[in-house]
Write an enzyme that holds these catalytic residues in place. Structure first.
Site, PDB file in Angstrom:
ATOM      1  N   CYS A 113       0.804  -1.232   0.000  1.00  9.83           N
ATOM      2  CA  CYS A 113       0.000   0.000   0.000  1.00  9.83           C
ATOM      3  C   CYS A 113       0.834   1.278   0.000  1.00  9.83           C
ATOM      4  O   CYS A 113       0.310   2.357  -0.257  1.00  9.83           O
ATOM      5  CB  CYS A 113      -0.947   0.006   1.183  1.00  9.83           C
ATOM      6  SG  CYS A 113      -2.151  -1.314   1.092  1.00  9.83           S
TER       7      CYS A 113
ATOM      8  N   HIS B 268      -3.606   7.212   2.719  1.00 11.33           N
ATOM      9  CA  HIS B 268      -3.971   5.896   2.183  1.00 11.33           C
ATOM     10  C   HIS B 268      -5.357   5.526   2.724  1.00 11.33           C
ATOM     11  O   HIS B 268      -5.651   5.757   3.901  1.00 11.33           O
ATOM     12  CB  HIS B 268      -2.924   4.871   2.613  1.00 11.33           C
ATOM     13  CG  HIS B 268      -3.293   3.465   2.243  1.00 11.33           C
ATOM     14  ND1 HIS B 268      -3.682   3.136   0.963  1.00 11.33           N
ATOM     15  CD2 HIS B 268      -3.354   2.317   2.966  1.00 11.33           C
ATOM     16  CE1 HIS B 268      -3.963   1.836   0.928  1.00 11.33           C
ATOM     17  NE2 HIS B 268      -3.779   1.312   2.130  1.00 11.33           N
TER      18      HIS B 268
ATOM     19  N   ASN C 150     -10.345   0.015  -0.344  1.00 13.73           N
ATOM     20  CA  ASN C 150      -8.882   0.087  -0.338  1.00 13.73           C
ATOM     21  C   ASN C 150      -8.368  -0.472  -1.666  1.00 13.73           C
ATOM     22  O   ASN C 150      -8.368  -1.683  -1.867  1.00 13.73           O
ATOM     23  CB  ASN C 150      -8.356  -0.727   0.841  1.00 13.73           C
ATOM     24  CG  ASN C 150      -6.840  -0.719   0.943  1.00 13.73           C
ATOM     25  OD1 ASN C 150      -6.148  -0.203   0.063  1.00 13.73           O
ATOM     26  ND2 ASN C 150      -6.318  -1.305   2.009  1.00 13.73           N
TER      27      ASN C 150
END
Ligand code: UT7
Length: 332
Positions: free
Chosen positions: A116, A256, A286
């Site tokens: 990520c 994020h 996500n």
């Protein structure tokens, strides 16, 4: 002489059409909309459907948006860095596939795998090629087709992830705007809590690994959550301190999008009000490497030349970091 900075001069984004809602997830597993929204902030995520479609197909759409907006021919791009955890294939690099499909025939490039945090790692790498004068047009892409490694029987993990792509163009800036600084960190001990068990060189694919569902994301959510809250908030605060920035100086936090609660904790640590925080997790979930550029793509119209923007990420590895950007243009 003013130092040459790598400025973000254009943004592109793409999410596939199919919306996987919490209501549909309720028909697939023992979960409910109330649990998902209260624990994560997610209402729906996008899924790329269709045989033979991979991350490169998502990325190419985002690249086309960017090139059309900036009226740039694909052959002008000199370098492509693709941050992804779901490459089209083990090799060649998805960057190579994207260059071919988008007609960027004069570019070289490669993939970056930092889960990520991949996009800020790739952004920092791309900036070096501009700052040194080696290149004048570098494309940095963040893309993932997370649905390709999702076990939709694992209710604790599959509900958070979605598919999507975003990209930015880096060009030289002599006015002092652009990527000012990054603090990047990693701790390989974190691999125990977030990984894919099989399909790599340690445990190549066999019938058993497939039957045991070892080609999907394995996540110990609570452990990852604790590290994410602490480290993403700390590194964002650290880059503010390093540049003597107060909350008033910051126009936007681009976090994020893994969990709304992690985003809120980071903003609180920075003393930032919610109006300064980019959040689209409710729509896209996500998307791993896609989250940060997808935020920039959605908020591009609100960003102003000279804005202080802080990017922050945390992900598998563990990897985490924060990047300070002085925005370089007003959107038309
Ligand atoms: O982007 C990469 C980095 N990843 C992250 O940052 C993710 C960090 N982790 C998280 O965001 C959270 O840990 C999750 C959203 C993944 C999970 O939330 P949680 O609050 O940590 O839940 P949990 O796994 O501790 O489970 C709590 C309870 C359990 O039930 P019991 O044992 O208390 O009876 C689970 O079985 O909630 C249950 N549960 C669910 N219930 C309904 C877990 N998933 C679900 C679900 N629906 N989807």
């Amino acid at each position: 002489m003013q130092k040459l900075h790598a400025a973000i001069t254009a943004v592109g984004g793409y999410v596939p059409k199919y919306r996987l809602t919490n209501a549909e997830l309720e028909t697939m597993m023992d979960t409910n909309d109330e649990w998902i929204q209260s624990r994560t902030g997610i209402k729906e995520r996008r899924i790329l459907k269709g045989e033979g479609k991979g991350s490169s197909d998502l990325a190419v759409e985002a690249v086309k948006v960017l090139l059309a907006k900036r009226k740039i021919d694909p052959t002008e791009i000199e370098m492509v860095i693709c941050a992804t955890t779901t490459p089209d294939m083990q090799f060649p690099a998805t960057a190579n596939v994207i260059c071919d499909k988008a007609g960027m025939t004069r570019a070289w490039g490669y993939d970056v795998n930092a889960a990520c945090s991949g996009f800020i790692y790739a952004l920092t790498i791309g900036a070096q090629f501009i700052e040194t004068g080696r290149h004048t047009k570098v494309l940095v892409i963040g893309v993932d087709k997370m649905s390709s490694i999702m076990n939709y029987e694992d209710r604790a993990t599959s509900i958070i992830f979605g598919d999507g792509a975003g990209c930015v163009l880096l060009e030289p800036d002599a006015e002092g705007n652009g990527i000012i600084d990054s603090i990047l960190r990693s701790d390989g001990k974190g691999r125990a809590f977030l990984h894919q068990k099989a399909g790599g060189s340690v445990k190549p694919a066999t019938i058993e690994t497939v039957m045991n569902k070892e080609h999907f994301v394995y996540q110990e959510g609570q452990a990852v959550f604790k590290f994410a809250v602490k480290n993403m908030a700390e590194v964002a605060a650290e880059i503010m301190e390093r540049h003597k920035l107060t909350a008033d100086d910051i126009a936007w936090l681009v976090p994020h999008q893994a969990n709304k609660r992690i985003i809120t904790a980071t903003a609180e640590r920075m003393n930032l009000p919610a109006e300064k925080v980019m959040v689209n997790i409710e729509k896209f979930g996500n998307t791993t490497n896609g989250t940060l550029p997808l935020c920039l793509w959605e908020w591009e119209g609100k960003l102003k030349k000279g804005d202080n923007v802080i990017l922050a990420a945390f992900g598998g590895g563990f990897t985490w970091g924060s990047t300070y950007v002085k925005w370089a243009y007003d959107s038309e």
